[in-house]
Design a protein around this motif. Structure first.
Motif, PDB file in Angstrom:
ATOM      1  N   LEU A  90       4.747   5.623   6.250  1.00  6.26           N
ATOM      2  CA  LEU A  90       4.080   5.318   4.984  1.00  6.26           C
ATOM      3  C   LEU A  90       2.850   6.207   4.873  1.00  6.26           C
ATOM      4  O   LEU A  90       2.054   6.284   5.808  1.00  6.26           O
ATOM      5  N   ALA A  93      -1.171   4.504   2.691  1.00  8.47           N
ATOM      6  CA  ALA A  93      -0.910   3.073   2.896  1.00  8.47           C
ATOM      7  C   ALA A  93      -2.211   2.277   2.930  1.00  8.47           C
ATOM      8  O   ALA A  93      -3.277   2.796   3.256  1.00  8.47           O
ATOM      9  N   GLU A 113       1.360  -1.598   3.109  1.00  6.14           N
ATOM     10  CA  GLU A 113       2.124  -1.232   1.928  1.00  6.14           C
ATOM     11  C   GLU A 113       1.706   0.152   1.457  1.00  6.14           C
ATOM     12  O   GLU A 113       0.585   0.590   1.736  1.00  6.14           O
ATOM     13  N   ALA A 114       2.616   0.814   0.737  1.00  3.11           N
ATOM     14  CA  ALA A 114       2.351   2.156   0.224  1.00  3.11           C
ATOM     15  C   ALA A 114       3.213   2.405  -1.001  1.00  3.11           C
ATOM     16  O   ALA A 114       4.196   1.698  -1.230  1.00  3.11           O
TER      17      ALA A 114
END
Length: 121
Positions: A90, A93, A113-114
């Motif tokens: 990622l 991120a 998350e990304a």
């Protein structure tokens, strides 16, 4: 040929090795396809909806881990090296967990998350 499909993994955040434990899940953030069913009960095709790329699991807490810094993490490169030789990466991120730790085994659930993920074989 390597026949190992599971087992030892490595989680790195901006090149720093984290103390990963247990099972991790990941998603590359590609569109999810769902069927479009017509009034006749037949699938007419599909629609796509967006998903966020993520890497999620647990790490072991230790004295060197700065939880406050982890909670504020953004614009990071996060990689998950799998036992089968693949690497999930990622870029840009951010940390998306809530920062709750547990004392019994010193574990902290983590989620990064990304905008998109990449699978490197």
């Amino acid at each position: 040929m390597n026949k190992r499909v599971g087992g030892i993994i490595f989680l790195k955040v901006d090149g720093d090795l984290m103390r990963a434990k247990g099972a991790f899940t990941y998603n590359l953030g590609k569109p999810k396809r769902e069927p479009v069913i017509g009034g006749d009960g037949i699938a007419h095709g599909y629609k796509e909806s967006g998903q966020v790329a993520f890497i999620e699991g647990e790490i072991t807490d230790d004295r060197k881990l700065d939880l406050a810094t982890l909670l504020e993490l953004e614009d990071a490169i996060v990689t998950l090296e799998l036992a089968n030789g693949k690497v999930i990466s990622l870029r840009d991120a951010w940390y998306a967990g809530d920062g709750t730790g547990q004392s019994e085994e010193g574990n902290i659930p983590v989620r990064f998350e990304a905008p998109a993920g990449e699978e490197i074989k």
